[in-house]
Design a protein around this motif. Structure first.
Motif, mmCIF file in Angstrom:
data_model
loop_
_atom_site.group_PDB
_atom_site.id
_atom_site.type_symbol
_atom_site.label_atom_id
_atom_site.label_comp_id
_atom_site.label_asym_id
_atom_site.label_seq_id
_atom_site.Cartn_x
_atom_site.Cartn_y
_atom_site.Cartn_z
ATOM 1 N N ASP A 184 -23.952 -18.494 -0.110
ATOM 2 C CA ASP A 184 -23.159 -17.087 0.595
ATOM 3 C C ASP A 184 -24.181 -16.065 0.792
ATOM 4 O O ASP A 184 -23.943 -15.075 1.398
ATOM 5 N N GLY A 185 -25.527 -16.379 0.566
ATOM 6 C CA GLY A 185 -26.640 -15.543 1.101
ATOM 7 C C GLY A 185 -27.173 -14.488 0.036
ATOM 8 O O GLY A 185 -27.859 -13.797 0.113
ATOM 9 N N GLU A 186 -26.570 -14.776 -1.164
ATOM 10 C CA GLU A 186 -26.811 -13.837 -2.451
ATOM 11 C C GLU A 186 -27.791 -14.551 -3.198
ATOM 12 O O GLU A 186 -27.926 -15.564 -3.163
ATOM 13 N N ASN A 187 -28.354 -13.745 -4.279
ATOM 14 C CA ASN A 187 -29.191 -14.236 -5.334
ATOM 15 C C ASN A 187 -30.353 -14.853 -4.985
ATOM 16 O O ASN A 187 -30.706 -16.087 -5.452
ATOM 17 N N LYS A 188 -31.171 -14.312 -4.022
ATOM 18 C CA LYS A 188 -32.473 -14.884 -3.595
ATOM 19 C C LYS A 188 -33.406 -14.720 -4.590
ATOM 20 O O LYS A 188 -33.499 -13.895 -5.160
ATOM 21 N N GLU A 189 -34.041 -15.862 -5.016
ATOM 22 C CA GLU A 189 -35.429 -15.706 -6.019
ATOM 23 C C GLU A 189 -36.468 -16.754 -5.612
ATOM 24 O O GLU A 189 -36.164 -17.747 -5.159
ATOM 25 N N VAL A 190 -37.466 -16.413 -6.177
ATOM 26 C CA VAL A 190 -38.758 -17.319 -6.220
ATOM 27 C C VAL A 190 -38.261 -18.589 -7.439
ATOM 28 O O VAL A 190 -38.368 -18.036 -8.852
ATOM 29 N N VAL A 191 -38.320 -19.526 -7.212
ATOM 30 C CA VAL A 191 -38.318 -20.632 -8.438
ATOM 31 C C VAL A 191 -39.599 -20.935 -8.920
ATOM 32 O O VAL A 191 -39.784 -20.990 -9.994
ATOM 33 N N PHE A 192 -40.455 -21.514 -7.841
ATOM 34 C CA PHE A 192 -41.799 -21.582 -8.385
ATOM 35 C C PHE A 192 -42.767 -21.015 -7.477
ATOM 36 O O PHE A 192 -42.426 -20.662 -6.226
ATOM 37 N N LYS B 38 -20.461 -21.620 16.316
ATOM 38 C CA LYS B 38 -20.963 -20.293 16.696
ATOM 39 C C LYS B 38 -20.681 -19.551 15.742
ATOM 40 O O LYS B 38 -21.570 -18.060 15.787
ATOM 41 N N LYS B 39 -20.054 -19.395 14.711
ATOM 42 C CA LYS B 39 -19.888 -18.741 13.578
ATOM 43 C C LYS B 39 -21.107 -19.252 12.321
ATOM 44 O O LYS B 39 -20.931 -19.986 11.568
ATOM 45 N N LEU B 40 -22.166 -18.450 12.867
ATOM 46 C CA LEU B 40 -23.153 -18.951 11.952
ATOM 47 C C LEU B 40 -23.906 -17.415 11.260
ATOM 48 O O LEU B 40 -23.872 -16.188 11.627
ATOM 49 N N ALA B 41 -24.666 -17.691 10.404
ATOM 50 C CA ALA B 41 -25.388 -16.494 9.461
ATOM 51 C C ALA B 41 -26.750 -17.129 9.215
ATOM 52 O O ALA B 41 -26.962 -18.112 8.813
ATOM 53 N N CYS B 42 -27.836 -16.107 9.284
ATOM 54 C CA CYS B 42 -28.891 -16.356 9.031
ATOM 55 C C CYS B 42 -29.056 -16.073 7.228
ATOM 56 O O CYS B 42 -28.747 -14.853 7.167
ATOM 57 N N LEU B 43 -29.409 -16.749 6.328
ATOM 58 C CA LEU B 43 -29.310 -16.605 4.820
ATOM 59 C C LEU B 43 -30.583 -15.961 4.576
ATOM 60 O O LEU B 43 -30.839 -15.101 3.656
ATOM 61 N N ASP B 44 -31.761 -16.304 5.426
ATOM 62 C CA ASP B 44 -33.115 -15.662 4.943
ATOM 63 C C ASP B 44 -34.196 -15.978 6.102
ATOM 64 O O ASP B 44 -34.158 -17.233 6.655
ATOM 65 N N ARG B 45 -34.495 -14.887 6.489
ATOM 66 C CA ARG B 45 -35.651 -14.924 7.869
ATOM 67 C C ARG B 45 -36.902 -15.123 7.140
ATOM 68 O O ARG B 45 -37.615 -14.249 6.991
ATOM 69 N N TYR C 159 -26.490 -26.489 6.753
ATOM 70 C CA TYR C 159 -27.450 -25.770 6.559
ATOM 71 C C TYR C 159 -28.518 -26.063 7.265
ATOM 72 O O TYR C 159 -29.001 -27.348 7.192
ATOM 73 N N TYR C 160 -29.449 -25.524 7.803
ATOM 74 C CA TYR C 160 -30.640 -26.013 8.360
ATOM 75 C C TYR C 160 -31.882 -24.970 8.535
ATOM 76 O O TYR C 160 -31.572 -23.698 8.313
ATOM 77 N N TYR C 161 -32.939 -25.296 8.814
ATOM 78 C CA TYR C 161 -34.061 -24.443 9.218
ATOM 79 C C TYR C 161 -34.330 -24.145 10.587
ATOM 80 O O TYR C 161 -33.992 -25.341 11.430
ATOM 81 N N GLN C 162 -34.347 -23.174 11.204
ATOM 82 C CA GLN C 162 -34.289 -22.920 12.724
ATOM 83 C C GLN C 162 -35.602 -22.679 12.823
ATOM 84 O O GLN C 162 -36.184 -21.708 12.375
ATOM 85 N N GLN C 163 -36.294 -23.353 13.735
ATOM 86 C CA GLN C 163 -37.674 -23.235 14.092
ATOM 87 C C GLN C 163 -37.942 -22.374 15.198
ATOM 88 O O GLN C 163 -39.093 -21.819 15.314
ATOM 89 N N GLY C 164 -37.111 -21.935 15.931
ATOM 90 C CA GLY C 164 -37.378 -21.148 17.194
ATOM 91 C C GLY C 164 -36.093 -20.955 18.092
ATOM 92 O O GLY C 164 -35.120 -21.571 17.826
ATOM 93 N N GLY D 25 -35.707 -18.848 10.560
ATOM 94 C CA GLY D 25 -35.050 -18.925 9.204
ATOM 95 C C GLY D 25 -34.121 -19.958 8.627
ATOM 96 O O GLY D 25 -34.124 -21.004 9.404
ATOM 97 N N ILE D 26 -33.561 -19.620 7.439
ATOM 98 C CA ILE D 26 -32.719 -20.412 6.804
ATOM 99 C C ILE D 26 -31.380 -20.155 7.382
ATOM 100 O O ILE D 26 -30.822 -19.062 7.216
ATOM 101 N N TYR D 27 -30.539 -20.865 8.016
ATOM 102 C CA TYR D 27 -29.148 -20.708 8.691
ATOM 103 C C TYR D 27 -28.244 -21.554 8.053
ATOM 104 O O TYR D 27 -28.100 -22.687 7.512
#
Length: 347
Positions: A166-174, A129-136, A99-104, A119-121
């Motif tokens: 798995d990319g589900e249940n996105k929420e703001v914690v703080f 090569k099998k990757l997914a963006c979890l949050d752009r 898991y990582y933050y993609q800067q560009g 985003g978060i990948y």
């Protein structure tokens, strides 16, 4: 009649096979749950950018000699290979995924690199090569805790977000940025940037937050009963505070800019002032040594080496053995691997 029965039977078999294949594919695509206590990277590495992450016998790192493309190597710097060409930071790992933050976009060529977005990948270790963006999002400071990622989002109002692996249940914690980097015993520790700088403790399992210390500690790293960090009210000294009774020990009175803590005896840290120095010291405050004169940052610890950069520059990357005698050299293996990766194959 027999031919009709055969035809119907064939169709039923084909449908059964198709359904079975679909079910198997869905099972194979499921993201397996992590065991309780899983943390994606060390607190110290994440504070320093998460450029290096050691997991399951490999070190995953953003190669500064290749525009921070994601590489993998053994802790002794053998078996080095490029996995993903995009710029990476805040690298985390579990049993199957990175898991990582993609800067560009990365250092490759072609349309595929042009359309890569921030985003978060998540990427498979064995098949990057099998990757997914979890949050752009535009953010920073990603940490994996058990089966969720916590990260800063700084697009509009700064928040600290969470999303399942798995990319589900996105929420703001703080509703503010808390530097989600320090994790110990399934608890996220952070300085309360909203009301004061007291050390807070958030338990993801219950969603409850409590005050851990009244001390204002910057870059806290919890290690058992000890909290190592920078005392913002005492000349930015390097300190150790007992997590349970608040007893404070000053380890170095010099103004400290950043630190990292090893699994063994050492704290590596950068001091400022008229004579900036990268130092190391035992966790009990003894055996202080100067690693290198000058200003450095991005201090990352692996089982074999400590890697760091000159302040304001990304290359060269320097290193010294994490234990034993200080011996500062450059990370030449990364430069060699980058040159090979960026050289077109000649037939």
């Amino acid at each position: 009649m027999k031919s009709k029965i055969f035809a119907v039977g064939s169709i039923v078999c084909i449908l059964a096979l198709a359904i079975s294949f679909h079910i198997v594919s869905r099972i194979n695509d499921r993201v397996p749950k992590n065991p309780s206590g899983t943390v994606g990277n060390t607190s110290g590495n994440l504070y320093n950018g998460g450029i290096f992450c050691e997991n399951d016998g490999y070190v995953y790192f953003a190669n500064a000699y290749d525009n921070n493309a994601l590489y993998r190597m053994r802790p002794d710097e053998s078996e080095m290979t490029r996995l993903i060409a995009s710029q990476t930071a805040s690298i985390n790992a579990d049993g199957k995924y990175l898991y990582y933050y993609q800067q560009g976009s990365g250092s490759g060529t072609g349309l595929g690199y042009v359309i890569n977005t921030t985003g978060i990948y998540r990427a498979e270790k064995e098949n990057p090569k099998k990757l997914a963006c979890l949050d752009r999002i535009f953010g920073k400071n990603v940490v994996l805790i058990d089966n969720a990622l916590y990260y800063s989002c700084i697009e509009n109002d700064a928040t600290t977000n969470k999303i399942d692996i798995d990319g589900e249940n996105k929420e703001v914690v703080f509703d503010f940025d808390v530097l989600p980097t320090c994790v110990y015993d399934s608890t996220l520790y952070y300085a309360n940037n909203k009301d004061n700088q007291h050390l807070m403790a958030f338990t993801p399992e219950t969603g409850l937050t409590r005050q851990a210390l009244i001390d204002d500690i910057y870059m806290p790293i919890v290690d058992g009963s000890s909290v190592y960090g920078i005392d913002v009210h005492n000349g930015y000294a390097l300190v150790c505070v007992n997590l349970y009774n608040g007893t404070r020990t000053t380890l170095d009175t010099e103004w400290t800019d950043m630190l990292n803590v090893t699994d063994g005896n050492y704290i590596y840290y950068q001091t400022a002032g008229k004579t900036p120095q990268l130092k190391r010291i035992y966790k009990d405050g003894s055996h202080m040594e100067v690693v290198s004169e000058g200003a450095y940052n991005a201090i990352h610890v692996t089982s074999n080496f400590v890697y760091f950069n000159g302040f304001g520059s990304t290359i060269p990357v320097y290193k010294t053995p994490v234990n034993g005698a200080v011996n500062v050299t450059t990370f030449d293996a990364a430069a060699t691997a980058a040159a090979a990766a960026m050289t077109p194959n000649k037939k």
